[in-house]
Write a protein that holds these residues in place. Structure first.
Motif, PDB file in Angstrom:
ATOM      1  N   GLY A 186       0.802  -1.225   0.000  1.00  0.00           N
ATOM      2  CA  GLY A 186       0.000   0.000   0.000  1.00  0.00           C
ATOM      3  C   GLY A 186       0.824   1.258   0.000  1.00  0.00           C
ATOM      4  N   ALA A 187       2.123   1.151  -0.167  1.00  0.00           N
ATOM      5  CA  ALA A 187       2.972   2.344  -0.157  1.00  0.00           C
ATOM      6  C   ALA A 187       2.862   3.020  -1.513  1.00  0.00           C
ATOM      7  N   ASP A 188       2.291   4.255  -1.484  1.00  0.00           N
ATOM      8  CA  ASP A 188       2.123   4.989  -2.741  1.00  0.00           C
ATOM      9  C   ASP A 188       2.991   6.229  -2.787  1.00  0.00           C
ATOM     10  N   SER A 189       3.944   6.287  -1.919  1.00  0.00           N
ATOM     11  CA  SER A 189       4.796   7.477  -1.907  1.00  0.00           C
ATOM     12  C   SER A 189       5.742   7.446  -3.100  1.00  0.00           C
ATOM     13  N   GLN A 230       7.715   4.222  -4.820  1.00  0.00           N
ATOM     14  CA  GLN A 230       7.583   3.900  -6.241  1.00  0.00           C
ATOM     15  C   GLN A 230       8.944   3.911  -6.946  1.00  0.00           C
ATOM     16  N   ARG A 283      10.782   0.727  -6.100  1.00  0.00           N
ATOM     17  CA  ARG A 283      10.250  -0.433  -6.816  1.00  0.00           C
ATOM     18  C   ARG A 283      10.756  -0.457  -8.268  1.00  0.00           C
TER      19      ARG A 283
END
Length: 343
Positions: A305-308, A312, A315
């Motif tokens: 759930g990490a959308d920072s 990103q 990743r």
């Protein structure tokens, strides 16, 4: 017109058209002289033919003999040379041919007679003693061994009877054959006596005698037995097994083939590159696999759930590294890896 003094010193010869007989040559020298004189006087005065009588031809002393020989021919002369005369004179006496056979016989008889005379004179003469052979004086007291052997008695005469064959010694078991009494077949038979039945004796001896084999058959049987034992030993120990020297030779051939293959340049290698050693390729491949597993672990541990923005970016960085590692794994997984050489 005169061109100079004349070179003619004698009388001028007559013209051949006026005096043709002047140039005819006589048969003899005297005729030539006489003819020349006549011809020279031909122009001055006429010849006097009755002045000198004509001369006859000159004849040699042996002319008559030559004439007779030419008329008679040369055959008579040749026959006279061969002791054959056709004339009235008797031919010389020829010698009779020599009889060589009688001459040889006479010569042989003379030689035989002379030889007999020599033998007779030699027999009548005094006999000459033979010359003794030379002998060293140091052997005068040495006795002859041959003389001593001749004087000794012969020991073989005493034991000579011991080597004689005894009766029936070679007739099977050594038993004498039985003697049977035979009856005469008829009244005309003279007397009766004992005789030996050799047939029955030989039959019994043949039954009791041990059976003997020839040496050749015994040797053949031994050789066959040895061959059979050797074949059994070979079947039990060596048959179906590859010898050790063949195994060693096969390994040696394999190593030589590998060495030749490694020494040859790889046809797939591009220019300016070199082939990476096998151990180095495997080490690099293992490190790449470890890096791939580590990147996958990090990618899995990321929060979903990490959308920072930072999460990103991290990743995306992990995905990029993972793709590079996978490409490198594909390259180093090949059997041959070519590395560019440093300039």
């Amino acid at each position: 017109m005169c061109e100079g003094p004349s070179r003619i010193s004698g009388p001028i010869p007559p013209d051949p058209t006026l005096c043709p007989d002047y140039y005819r040559r006589p048969a003899s020298a005297q005729g030539r002289l006489e003819g020349t004189a006549l011809k020279l006087d031909l122009l001055t005065s006429e010849p006097d033919l009755d002045a000198a009588p004509p001369r006859g031809p000159r004849i040699r002393p042996g002319a008559r003999e030559i004439l007779e020989r030419s008329q008679r021919g040369v055959g008579d002369v040749l026959l006279q040379l061969g002791d054959i005369s056709l004339g009235p004179g008797a031919s010389p006496k020829r010698k009779d041919p020599k009889d060589h056979e009688k001459e040889n016989l006479r010569r042989i008889r003379e030689i035989q007679k002379r030889f007999r005379e020599q033998e007779h004179s030699r027999e009548q003469g005094q006999l000459r003693p033979l010359k003794a052979l030379w002998r060293s004086p140091k052997y005068d007291k040495v006795e002859s061994r041959l003389k001593a052997q001749l004087q000794e008695p012969d020991p073989a005469s005493a034991t000579e009877h011991a080597h004689f064959l005894r009766a029936h010694s070679r007739c099977g078991p050594g038993l004498p054959p039985p003697r049977v009494q035979l009856t005469p077949p008829g009244p005309k038979a003279k007397g009766s006596g004992l005789s030996v039945d050799f047939i029955s004796h030989n039959a019994q001896a043949a039954k009791r005698a041990p059976r003997r084999h020839s040496h050749s058959l015994q040797a053949l049987a031994q050789v066959l037995e040895q061959q059979r034992q050797a074949q059994e030993h070979y079947n039990a120990t060596q048959k179906g097994h590859v010898p050790l020297y063949l195994l060693e030779r096969r390994d040696m051939w394999r190593r030589e083939a590998e060495a030749r293959q490694h020494s040859q340049p790889d046809p797939d290698m591009p220019p300016g590159h070199t082939c990476m050693p096998e151990n180095q390729r495997l080490e690099t491949l293992n490190s790449l696999l470890q890096s791939q597993s580590q990147l996958l672990r990090e990618l899995v541990l990321l929060p979903a759930g990490a959308d920072s923005l930072r999460a990103q970016g991290h990743r995306v960085e992990l995905d990029r590294k993972l793709v590079q590692v996978e490409e490198a794994i594909k390259i180093f997984s090949r059997p041959k890896v070519f590395v560019k050489m440093d300039a």
